[in-house]
Design a protein around this motif. Structure first.
Motif, PDB file in Angstrom:
ATOM      1  N   PHE A  33       0.811  -1.224   0.000  1.00 46.43           N
ATOM      2  CA  PHE A  33       0.000   0.000   0.000  1.00 46.43           C
ATOM      3  C   PHE A  33       0.840   1.267   0.000  1.00 46.43           C
ATOM      4  CE2 PHE A  33      -3.343  -2.888   1.534  1.00 46.43           C
ATOM      5  CZ  PHE A  33      -4.338  -2.547   0.637  1.00 46.43           C
ATOM      6  N   SER A  34       2.114   1.155   0.376  1.00 44.59           N
ATOM      7  CA  SER A  34       2.949   2.350   0.445  1.00 44.59           C
ATOM      8  C   SER A  34       3.905   2.486  -0.742  1.00 44.59           C
ATOM      9  CB  SER A  34       3.744   2.355   1.753  1.00 44.59           C
ATOM     10  OG  SER A  34       4.605   1.238   1.804  1.00 44.59           O
ATOM     11  N   CYS A  35       3.768   1.650  -1.754  1.00 44.84           N
ATOM     12  CA  CYS A  35       4.677   1.685  -2.908  1.00 44.84           C
ATOM     13  C   CYS A  35       4.377   2.808  -3.896  1.00 44.84           C
ATOM     14  CB  CYS A  35       4.642   0.359  -3.654  1.00 44.84           C
ATOM     15  SG  CYS A  35       5.490  -0.964  -2.783  1.00 44.84           S
ATOM     16  N   LEU A  36       3.145   3.252  -3.969  1.00 48.18           N
ATOM     17  CA  LEU A  36       2.738   4.255  -4.957  1.00 48.18           C
ATOM     18  C   LEU A  36       2.196   5.506  -4.283  1.00 48.18           C
ATOM     19  CD1 LEU A  36       0.737   1.934  -7.386  1.00 48.18           C
ATOM     20  CD2 LEU A  36       3.056   2.786  -7.730  1.00 48.18           C
ATOM     21  N   ASN A  37       2.410   6.640  -4.912  1.00 45.27           N
ATOM     22  CA  ASN A  37       1.742   7.873  -4.483  1.00 45.27           C
ATOM     23  C   ASN A  37       0.270   7.774  -4.868  1.00 45.27           C
ATOM     24  OD1 ASN A  37       4.111   9.109  -3.545  1.00 45.27           O
ATOM     25  ND2 ASN A  37       4.623   9.766  -5.621  1.00 45.27           N
ATOM     26  N   GLN A  38      -0.571   8.512  -4.192  1.00 39.24           N
ATOM     27  CA  GLN A  38      -2.011   8.493  -4.448  1.00 39.24           C
ATOM     28  C   GLN A  38      -2.332   8.752  -5.921  1.00 39.24           C
ATOM     29  OE1 GLN A  38      -4.266   7.804  -1.993  1.00 39.24           O
ATOM     30  NE2 GLN A  38      -6.020   7.951  -3.351  1.00 39.24           N
ATOM     31  N   ASN A  39      -1.633   9.680  -6.560  1.00 37.60           N
ATOM     32  CA  ASN A  39      -1.924  10.029  -7.955  1.00 37.60           C
ATOM     33  C   ASN A  39      -1.458   8.968  -8.949  1.00 37.60           C
ATOM     34  OD1 ASN A  39       0.786  10.570  -7.544  1.00 37.60           O
ATOM     35  ND2 ASN A  39       0.811  12.352  -8.884  1.00 37.60           N
ATOM     36  N   GLU A  40      -0.686   7.981  -8.505  1.00 42.18           N
ATOM     37  CA  GLU A  40      -0.230   6.887  -9.369  1.00 42.18           C
ATOM     38  C   GLU A  40      -1.144   5.667  -9.294  1.00 42.18           C
ATOM     39  OE1 GLU A  40       4.543   7.012  -9.283  1.00 42.18           O
ATOM     40  OE2 GLU A  40       3.610   6.685  -7.312  1.00 42.18           O
ATOM     41  N   GLN A  41      -1.979   5.611  -8.274  1.00 43.74           N
ATOM     42  CA  GLN A  41      -2.804   4.430  -8.021  1.00 43.74           C
ATOM     43  C   GLN A  41      -4.010   4.369  -8.948  1.00 43.74           C
ATOM     44  OE1 GLN A  41      -3.842   4.478  -3.870  1.00 43.74           O
ATOM     45  NE2 GLN A  41      -1.713   4.594  -3.231  1.00 43.74           N
ATOM     46  N   LEU A  42      -4.406   3.148  -9.296  1.00 46.37           N
ATOM     47  CA  LEU A  42      -5.630   2.932 -10.051  1.00 46.37           C
ATOM     48  C   LEU A  42      -6.810   3.293  -9.162  1.00 46.37           C
ATOM     49  CD1 LEU A  42      -6.914   1.767 -12.657  1.00 46.37           C
ATOM     50  CD2 LEU A  42      -6.994  -0.436 -11.469  1.00 46.37           C
ATOM     51  N   ALA A  43      -7.816   3.935  -9.734  1.00 48.04           N
ATOM     52  CA  ALA A  43      -9.022   4.280  -8.966  1.00 48.04           C
ATOM     53  C   ALA A  43      -9.616   3.007  -8.362  1.00 48.04           C
ATOM     54  CB  ALA A  43     -10.039   4.957  -9.876  1.00 48.04           C
ATOM     55  N   TYR A  52      -9.578   4.081 -17.489  1.00 49.18           N
ATOM     56  CA  TYR A  52      -8.804   4.458 -16.313  1.00 49.18           C
ATOM     57  C   TYR A  52      -7.327   4.227 -16.577  1.00 49.18           C
ATOM     58  CZ  TYR A  52     -13.297   4.358 -13.999  1.00 49.18           C
ATOM     59  OH  TYR A  52     -14.597   4.592 -13.654  1.00 49.18           O
ATOM     60  N   ARG A  53      -6.519   4.959 -15.871  1.00 48.09           N
ATOM     61  CA  ARG A  53      -5.073   4.780 -15.932  1.00 48.09           C
ATOM     62  C   ARG A  53      -4.564   4.801 -14.500  1.00 48.09           C
ATOM     63  NH1 ARG A  53      -3.382   8.454 -19.855  1.00 48.09           N
ATOM     64  NH2 ARG A  53      -3.575   6.746 -21.317  1.00 48.09           N
ATOM     65  N   GLY A  54      -3.705   3.864 -14.190  1.00 49.86           N
ATOM     66  CA  GLY A  54      -3.152   3.805 -12.849  1.00 49.86           C
ATOM     67  C   GLY A  54      -2.461   2.474 -12.630  1.00 49.86           C
ATOM     68  N   ALA A  55      -1.925   2.294 -11.463  1.00 49.07           N
ATOM     69  CA  ALA A  55      -1.182   1.078 -11.139  1.00 49.07           C
ATOM     70  C   ALA A  55      -1.691   0.487  -9.832  1.00 49.07           C
ATOM     71  CB  ALA A  55       0.304   1.400 -11.016  1.00 49.07           C
ATOM     72  N   ILE A  56      -1.459  -0.804  -9.679  1.00 46.85           N
ATOM     73  CA  ILE A  56      -1.717  -1.492  -8.421  1.00 46.85           C
ATOM     74  C   ILE A  56      -0.437  -2.235  -8.050  1.00 46.85           C
ATOM     75  CG2 ILE A  56      -4.203  -1.736  -8.767  1.00 46.85           C
ATOM     76  CD1 ILE A  56      -3.675  -4.647  -9.549  1.00 46.85           C
ATOM     77  N   VAL A  57      -0.234  -2.478  -6.782  1.00 50.16           N
ATOM     78  CA  VAL A  57       0.916  -3.245  -6.320  1.00 50.16           C
ATOM     79  C   VAL A  57       0.380  -4.419  -5.519  1.00 50.16           C
ATOM     80  CG1 VAL A  57       2.980  -3.239  -4.875  1.00 50.16           C
ATOM     81  CG2 VAL A  57       2.400  -1.218  -6.228  1.00 50.16           C
ATOM     82  N   LEU A  58       0.800  -5.607  -5.909  1.00 51.57           N
ATOM     83  CA  LEU A  58       0.425  -6.821  -5.202  1.00 51.57           C
ATOM     84  C   LEU A  58       1.708  -7.501  -4.742  1.00 51.57           C
ATOM     85  CD1 LEU A  58      -2.267  -8.038  -7.737  1.00 51.57           C
ATOM     86  CD2 LEU A  58      -2.671  -6.918  -5.546  1.00 51.57           C
ATOM     87  N   ASP A  59       1.709  -8.000  -3.542  1.00 53.88           N
ATOM     88  CA  ASP A  59       2.898  -8.588  -2.940  1.00 53.88           C
ATOM     89  C   ASP A  59       2.856 -10.102  -3.128  1.00 53.88           C
ATOM     90  OD1 ASP A  59       5.190  -8.927  -1.498  1.00 53.88           O
ATOM     91  OD2 ASP A  59       4.434  -8.006   0.340  1.00 53.88           O
ATOM     92  N   VAL A  60       3.579 -10.596  -4.141  1.00 54.14           N
ATOM     93  CA  VAL A  60       3.619 -12.035  -4.412  1.00 54.14           C
ATOM     94  C   VAL A  60       4.967 -12.596  -3.975  1.00 54.14           C
ATOM     95  CG1 VAL A  60       1.944 -11.937  -6.296  1.00 54.14           C
ATOM     96  CG2 VAL A  60       4.361 -11.705  -6.804  1.00 54.14           C
TER      97      VAL A  60
END
Length: 86
Positions: A33-43, A52-60
């Motif tokens: 949850f702390s890898c991206l700034n708010q403006n980089e995250q997918l809605a 939509y444009r944005g990113a998600i981070v999943l911990d695998v």
């Protein structure tokens, strides 16, 4: 749930199957949850017929495998992506 309703991308809807065949279901961790700034995250709330444009981070835990998104409406299936292979 009708297909024309908006829905959210919930971290619990994701899983990963590693190269060893083991399924990992807890992909949303505190560090992810702390890898991206708010403006980089997918809605988090998505509407039909929208882009939509944005990113998600999943911990695998596995460097290669299959990422799985299960649709909130089980009758609509979901999507799978292979990751970590060139």
């Amino acid at each position: 749930m009708p297909t024309n309703f908006g829905y959210s991308i919930n971290p619990g809807a994701w899983s990963a199957v590693g190269e060893d065949g083991v399924t990992q279901t807890s992909l949303a961790t505190a560090p992810s949850f702390s890898c991206l700034n708010q403006n980089e995250q997918l809605a988090s709330q998505l509407s039909p017929a929208s882009k939509y444009r944005g990113a998600i981070v999943l911990d695998v835990s596995s460097p290669t495998g299959t990422l799985i998104f299960s649709h909130p409406n089980p009758t609509l299936g979901g999507w799978e992506w292979t990751y970590g292979k060139a």
